[in-house]
Design a protein around this motif. Structure first.
Motif, PDB file in Angstrom:
ATOM      1  N   ALA A 146       1.215  -1.220   0.426  1.00 15.67           N
ATOM      2  CA  ALA A 146      -0.463   0.211   0.526  1.00 15.67           C
ATOM      3  C   ALA A 146       0.719   1.156  -0.043  1.00 15.67           C
ATOM      4  CB  ALA A 146      -0.914  -0.041   0.786  1.00 15.67           C
ATOM      5  N   LEU A 147       1.710   0.942   0.523  1.00 13.29           N
ATOM      6  CA  LEU A 147       2.759   2.570   0.428  1.00 13.29           C
ATOM      7  C   LEU A 147       4.038   2.184  -0.475  1.00 13.29           C
ATOM      8  CD1 LEU A 147       3.349   2.586   4.526  1.00 13.29           C
ATOM      9  CD2 LEU A 147       2.085   3.388   3.377  1.00 13.29           C
ATOM     10  N   HIS A 148       4.029   1.562  -1.590  1.00 11.19           N
ATOM     11  CA  HIS A 148       5.204   1.141  -2.677  1.00 11.19           C
ATOM     12  C   HIS A 148       4.776   2.568  -4.008  1.00 11.19           C
ATOM     13  CE1 HIS A 148       7.213  -0.263  -5.870  1.00 11.19           C
ATOM     14  NE2 HIS A 148       7.322  -0.901  -4.964  1.00 11.19           N
ATOM     15  N   THR A 149       3.806   2.689  -3.754  1.00 14.65           N
ATOM     16  CA  THR A 149       3.421   3.722  -4.826  1.00 14.65           C
ATOM     17  C   THR A 149       3.975   5.354  -4.558  1.00 14.65           C
ATOM     18  OG1 THR A 149       1.978   2.432  -6.253  1.00 14.65           O
ATOM     19  CG2 THR A 149       1.925   4.999  -6.391  1.00 14.65           C
ATOM     20  N   PRO A 150       3.183   5.837  -2.916  1.00 12.45           N
ATOM     21  CA  PRO A 150       4.159   7.258  -3.176  1.00 12.45           C
ATOM     22  C   PRO A 150       5.932   6.827  -2.563  1.00 12.45           C
ATOM     23  CG  PRO A 150       2.138   6.377  -1.295  1.00 12.45           C
ATOM     24  CD  PRO A 150       2.193   5.001  -2.279  1.00 12.45           C
ATOM     25  N   LEU A 151       5.931   5.781  -1.851  1.00  6.37           N
ATOM     26  CA  LEU A 151       7.647   5.530  -1.765  1.00  6.37           C
ATOM     27  C   LEU A 151       8.321   6.086  -3.261  1.00  6.37           C
ATOM     28  CD1 LEU A 151       9.738   4.660   0.219  1.00  6.37           C
ATOM     29  CD2 LEU A 151      10.020   2.223  -0.395  1.00  6.37           C
ATOM     30  N   MET A 152       7.650   5.111  -4.321  1.00  8.40           N
ATOM     31  CA  MET A 152       7.805   5.461  -5.699  1.00  8.40           C
ATOM     32  C   MET A 152       8.325   6.924  -5.930  1.00  8.40           C
ATOM     33  SD  MET A 152       9.821   2.620  -6.530  1.00  8.40           S
ATOM     34  CE  MET A 152      10.400   2.561  -7.952  1.00  8.40           C
ATOM     35  N   ALA A 153       7.342   7.758  -5.973  1.00 10.00           N
ATOM     36  CA  ALA A 153       6.970   9.456  -6.398  1.00 10.00           C
ATOM     37  C   ALA A 153       8.407   9.583  -5.025  1.00 10.00           C
ATOM     38  CB  ALA A 153       5.991   9.196  -6.019  1.00 10.00           C
ATOM     39  N   VAL A 154       8.424   9.330  -4.054  1.00 11.95           N
ATOM     40  CA  VAL A 154       9.446  10.282  -3.593  1.00 11.95           C
ATOM     41  C   VAL A 154      10.919   9.942  -3.911  1.00 11.95           C
ATOM     42  CG1 VAL A 154      10.990  10.598  -1.380  1.00 11.95           C
ATOM     43  CG2 VAL A 154       7.736  10.155  -1.237  1.00 11.95           C
ATOM     44  N   THR A 155      10.792   8.539  -4.441  1.00  9.69           N
ATOM     45  CA  THR A 155      12.222   8.201  -4.939  1.00  9.69           C
ATOM     46  C   THR A 155      12.364   8.535  -6.524  1.00  9.69           C
ATOM     47  OG1 THR A 155      12.157   5.824  -3.743  1.00  9.69           O
ATOM     48  CG2 THR A 155      13.347   6.001  -5.616  1.00  9.69           C
ATOM     49  N   ASN A 156      11.256   8.851  -7.056  1.00  2.80           N
ATOM     50  CA  ASN A 156      11.369  10.101  -8.574  1.00  2.80           C
ATOM     51  C   ASN A 156      12.408  11.040  -8.073  1.00  2.80           C
ATOM     52  OD1 ASN A 156      10.645   7.423  -9.612  1.00  2.80           O
ATOM     53  ND2 ASN A 156       8.465   8.050 -10.138  1.00  2.80           N
ATOM     54  N   ALA A 157      11.272  11.792  -6.787  1.00  2.00           N
ATOM     55  CA  ALA A 157      11.843  13.167  -6.714  1.00  2.00           C
ATOM     56  C   ALA A 157      12.998  13.225  -6.533  1.00  2.00           C
ATOM     57  CB  ALA A 157      10.850  13.460  -6.021  1.00  2.00           C
ATOM     58  N   ILE A 158      13.483  12.212  -5.793  1.00  4.18           N
ATOM     59  CA  ILE A 158      14.881  12.196  -4.807  1.00  4.18           C
ATOM     60  C   ILE A 158      15.756  12.281  -6.163  1.00  4.18           C
ATOM     61  CG2 ILE A 158      16.858  11.215  -4.139  1.00  4.18           C
ATOM     62  CD1 ILE A 158      14.344  10.504  -1.926  1.00  4.18           C
ATOM     63  N   SER A 159      15.310  11.153  -6.855  1.00  4.18           N
ATOM     64  CA  SER A 159      16.325  11.529  -8.454  1.00  4.18           C
ATOM     65  C   SER A 159      16.176  12.550  -9.465  1.00  4.18           C
ATOM     66  CB  SER A 159      15.980   9.812  -9.427  1.00  4.18           C
ATOM     67  OG  SER A 159      16.202   9.133  -8.311  1.00  4.18           O
ATOM     68  N   SER A 160      15.645  13.105  -9.535  1.00  2.73           N
ATOM     69  CA  SER A 160      15.132  14.250 -10.885  1.00  2.73           C
ATOM     70  C   SER A 160      16.504  15.676 -10.122  1.00  2.73           C
ATOM     71  CB  SER A 160      13.742  14.256  -9.966  1.00  2.73           C
ATOM     72  OG  SER A 160      13.296  15.545  -9.071  1.00  2.73           O
ATOM     73  N   VAL A 161      16.237  15.091  -8.362  1.00  4.99           N
ATOM     74  CA  VAL A 161      17.436  16.077  -7.850  1.00  4.99           C
ATOM     75  C   VAL A 161      19.457  16.033  -7.668  1.00  4.99           C
ATOM     76  CG1 VAL A 161      18.278  16.886  -5.388  1.00  4.99           C
ATOM     77  CG2 VAL A 161      15.726  16.994  -5.947  1.00  4.99           C
ATOM     78  N   ILE A 162      18.888  14.519  -7.730  1.00  2.00           N
ATOM     79  CA  ILE A 162      20.222  14.414  -8.535  1.00  2.00           C
ATOM     80  C   ILE A 162      20.743  14.022  -9.130  1.00  2.00           C
ATOM     81  CG2 ILE A 162      21.714  11.940  -8.582  1.00  2.00           C
ATOM     82  CD1 ILE A 162      20.228  10.259  -6.327  1.00  2.00           C
ATOM     83  N   ILE A 163      19.576  14.059 -10.557  1.00  6.42           N
ATOM     84  CA  ILE A 163      20.243  14.817 -12.104  1.00  6.42           C
ATOM     85  C   ILE A 163      20.613  16.354 -12.460  1.00  6.42           C
ATOM     86  CG2 ILE A 163      19.244  15.111 -14.399  1.00  6.42           C
ATOM     87  CD1 ILE A 163      17.660  11.883 -13.761  1.00  6.42           C
ATOM     88  N   VAL A 164      19.549  17.132 -11.875  1.00  8.63           N
ATOM     89  CA  VAL A 164      19.823  18.416 -10.995  1.00  8.63           C
ATOM     90  C   VAL A 164      21.994  18.496 -10.741  1.00  8.63           C
ATOM     91  CG1 VAL A 164      19.903  20.608 -10.774  1.00  8.63           C
ATOM     92  CG2 VAL A 164      18.132  19.489 -11.805  1.00  8.63           C
ATOM     93  N   GLY A 165      22.033  17.749  -9.971  1.00  8.67           N
ATOM     94  CA  GLY A 165      23.457  17.927  -8.812  1.00  8.67           C
ATOM     95  C   GLY A 165      24.699  17.229 -10.047  1.00  8.67           C
ATOM     96  N   ALA A 166      23.791  16.183 -10.701  1.00  9.07           N
ATOM     97  CA  ALA A 166      24.919  15.964 -11.322  1.00  9.07           C
ATOM     98  C   ALA A 166      25.491  16.894 -12.923  1.00  9.07           C
ATOM     99  CB  ALA A 166      24.614  14.076 -11.976  1.00  9.07           C
ATOM    100  N   LEU A 167      24.145  17.357 -13.092  1.00  4.92           N
ATOM    101  CA  LEU A 167      24.937  18.328 -14.544  1.00  4.92           C
ATOM    102  C   LEU A 167      25.287  19.399 -14.150  1.00  4.92           C
ATOM    103  CD1 LEU A 167      20.499  18.126 -16.279  1.00  4.92           C
ATOM    104  CD2 LEU A 167      22.982  17.260 -17.098  1.00  4.92           C
TER     105      LEU A 167
END
Length: 101
Positions: free
Chosen positions: A27-48
């Motif tokens: 039941a918590l998997h989908t919200p957890l994936m949404a947070v993980t995607n948000a963190i990964s987008s911040v990682i992309i900006v930092g890597a760029l």
């Protein structure tokens, strides 16, 4: 910090991350994936930003690798989230024979 300290922190973070992710209820998997995607987008900006500011060619390649790996994580997260949400959709049942005309 020396290399051994950094390596031990990394290994402990891997163990903690593994046990946290695998103990999440479905039941918590989908919200957890949404947070993980948000963190990964911040990682992309930092890597760029890191790759653009780097003067060493190896740092630019590591920045590119960070962007690629975070992108795979984001797209995989969206694919898993879509599959999880599809599991909760109601399936249409065909009408029984003799009814529905």
């Amino acid at each position: 910090m020396d290399f051994i300290s950094i390596l031990s922190i990394f290994v402990l973070a891997c163990f903690v991350g593994y046990y946290v992710v695998w103990s999440v209820t479905p039941a918590l998997h989908t919200p957890l994936m949404a947070v993980t995607n948000a963190i990964s987008s911040v990682i992309i900006v930092g890597a760029l930003i890191a790759a653009a500011a780097a003067g060493v060619p190896a740092a630019k390649w590591l920045g590119l690798l960070g962007v690629v790996l975070a992108s795979v994580n984001i797209f995989g997260g969206f694919a898993v989230t879509a599959r999880m949400l599809a599991m909760y959709k109601k399936k249409e049942r065909p009408a029984p024979k003799g009814e529905g005309k």
